[in-house]
Design a protein around this motif. Sequence first.
Motif, PDB file in Angstrom:
ATOM      1  N   GLU A  47     -19.420  24.182 -11.209  1.00  0.00           N
ATOM      2  CA  GLU A  47     -20.152  25.898 -12.109  1.00  0.00           C
ATOM      3  C   GLU A  47     -19.495  26.179 -12.228  1.00  0.00           C
ATOM      4  O   GLU A  47     -19.968  27.361 -13.296  1.00  0.00           O
ATOM      5  N   THR A  48     -18.242  26.114 -11.648  1.00  0.00           N
ATOM      6  CA  THR A  48     -16.891  27.136 -11.994  1.00  0.00           C
ATOM      7  C   THR A  48     -16.635  27.473 -13.602  1.00  0.00           C
ATOM      8  O   THR A  48     -16.924  28.401 -14.505  1.00  0.00           O
ATOM      9  N   VAL A  49     -16.767  25.923 -13.608  1.00  0.00           N
ATOM     10  CA  VAL A  49     -15.881  24.914 -14.393  1.00  0.00           C
ATOM     11  C   VAL A  49     -17.229  25.564 -16.175  1.00  0.00           C
ATOM     12  O   VAL A  49     -16.994  25.697 -17.369  1.00  0.00           O
ATOM     13  N   MET A  50     -18.701  25.420 -15.584  1.00  0.00           N
ATOM     14  CA  MET A  50     -19.423  25.283 -16.062  1.00  0.00           C
ATOM     15  C   MET A  50     -19.197  27.289 -16.965  1.00  0.00           C
ATOM     16  O   MET A  50     -20.495  27.061 -17.917  1.00  0.00           O
ATOM     17  N   ALA A  51     -19.692  28.032 -15.815  1.00  0.00           N
ATOM     18  CA  ALA A  51     -20.040  29.140 -16.442  1.00  0.00           C
ATOM     19  C   ALA A  51     -18.392  29.874 -17.400  1.00  0.00           C
ATOM     20  O   ALA A  51     -18.648  30.428 -18.779  1.00  0.00           O
ATOM     21  N   LYS A  52     -17.344  29.064 -17.115  1.00  0.00           N
ATOM     22  CA  LYS A  52     -16.152  29.268 -18.080  1.00  0.00           C
ATOM     23  C   LYS A  52     -16.389  28.893 -19.335  1.00  0.00           C
ATOM     24  O   LYS A  52     -15.849  29.467 -20.606  1.00  0.00           O
ATOM     25  N   THR A  53     -17.013  27.705 -19.576  1.00  0.00           N
ATOM     26  CA  THR A  53     -17.137  26.999 -20.283  1.00  0.00           C
ATOM     27  C   THR A  53     -18.448  27.369 -21.489  1.00  0.00           C
ATOM     28  O   THR A  53     -18.839  26.649 -22.414  1.00  0.00           O
ATOM     29  N   ALA A  54     -19.083  27.907 -21.115  1.00  0.00           N
ATOM     30  CA  ALA A  54     -20.904  28.031 -21.667  1.00  0.00           C
ATOM     31  C   ALA A  54     -21.713  26.888 -21.009  1.00  0.00           C
ATOM     32  O   ALA A  54     -22.424  26.443 -22.458  1.00  0.00           O
ATOM     33  N   THR A  55     -21.621  26.095 -20.743  1.00  0.00           N
ATOM     34  CA  THR A  55     -21.863  24.485 -20.292  1.00  0.00           C
ATOM     35  C   THR A  55     -23.170  24.819 -19.998  1.00  0.00           C
ATOM     36  O   THR A  55     -23.291  25.019 -18.498  1.00  0.00           O
ATOM     37  N   PRO A  56     -24.103  24.403 -20.459  1.00  0.00           N
ATOM     38  CA  PRO A  56     -26.249  24.751 -19.902  1.00  0.00           C
ATOM     39  C   PRO A  56     -26.099  23.686 -18.597  1.00  0.00           C
ATOM     40  O   PRO A  56     -26.792  24.053 -17.645  1.00  0.00           O
ATOM     41  N   GLY A  57     -25.418  22.629 -19.067  1.00  0.00           N
ATOM     42  CA  GLY A  57     -25.520  21.178 -17.885  1.00  0.00           C
ATOM     43  C   GLY A  57     -24.855  20.229 -17.485  1.00  0.00           C
ATOM     44  O   GLY A  57     -24.497  20.291 -18.416  1.00  0.00           O
ATOM     45  N   VAL A  58     -24.549  19.613 -16.208  1.00  0.00           N
ATOM     46  CA  VAL A  58     -23.788  18.320 -16.497  1.00  0.00           C
ATOM     47  C   VAL A  58     -24.201  17.382 -15.459  1.00  0.00           C
ATOM     48  O   VAL A  58     -25.137  17.260 -14.893  1.00  0.00           O
ATOM     49  N   ALA A  59     -24.190  16.016 -16.189  1.00  0.00           N
ATOM     50  CA  ALA A  59     -25.198  14.867 -15.222  1.00  0.00           C
ATOM     51  C   ALA A  59     -23.318  14.094 -14.817  1.00  0.00           C
ATOM     52  O   ALA A  59     -22.202  14.292 -15.842  1.00  0.00           O
ATOM     53  N   MET A  60     -23.207  14.164 -13.463  1.00  0.00           N
ATOM     54  CA  MET A  60     -22.109  13.809 -12.675  1.00  0.00           C
ATOM     55  C   MET A  60     -22.159  12.020 -11.832  1.00  0.00           C
ATOM     56  O   MET A  60     -23.117  12.042 -11.271  1.00  0.00           O
ATOM     57  N   VAL A  61     -21.028  11.641 -12.043  1.00  0.00           N
ATOM     58  CA  VAL A  61     -21.507   9.956 -10.928  1.00  0.00           C
ATOM     59  C   VAL A  61     -20.242  10.061 -10.689  1.00  0.00           C
ATOM     60  O   VAL A  61     -19.477  10.172 -11.433  1.00  0.00           O
ATOM     61  N   SER A  62     -20.500  10.069  -8.880  1.00  0.00           N
ATOM     62  CA  SER A  62     -19.012   9.582  -8.420  1.00  0.00           C
ATOM     63  C   SER A  62     -19.126   8.595  -7.374  1.00  0.00           C
ATOM     64  O   SER A  62     -20.581   8.260  -7.002  1.00  0.00           O
ATOM     65  N   SER A  63     -18.391   8.077  -7.064  1.00  0.00           N
ATOM     66  CA  SER A  63     -18.619   7.045  -6.475  1.00  0.00           C
ATOM     67  C   SER A  63     -17.277   7.438  -5.209  1.00  0.00           C
ATOM     68  O   SER A  63     -16.029   7.631  -4.855  1.00  0.00           O
ATOM     69  N   LYS A  64     -17.710   7.337  -3.783  1.00  0.00           N
ATOM     70  CA  LYS A  64     -16.887   7.612  -2.468  1.00  0.00           C
ATOM     71  C   LYS A  64     -16.925   6.225  -1.785  1.00  0.00           C
ATOM     72  O   LYS A  64     -18.039   6.371  -0.928  1.00  0.00           O
TER      73      LYS A  64
END
Length: 83
Positions: A47-64
């Motif tokens: 959310e912080t990086v989206m706000a700083k870069t004016a990115t409207p949306g992000v999809a992320m895949v992670s594995s743990k």
Amino acid sequence: MGNFFRRKKAVSGIIILLIVIIIAGCWQQLETLFAVGKYGNVEEMVETVMAKTATPGVAMVSSKQGRTEFNVYGFANVDQQKR
């Protein structure tokens, strides 16, 4: 055959030099991106990086630990508020 290897080394050296120059030129922007904001967990970081870069949306895949997660943040269509 000797000329081939000398050219290959020269091209590799030029590519590495260009990468170093690009990173040096962008270093301040990268530092600013991560300098201020909330980075306590993945959601806050995204959310912080989206706000700083004016990115409207992000999809992320992670594995743990063998478990795959898919997360979406923001909007696919901002005008229609569509996730």
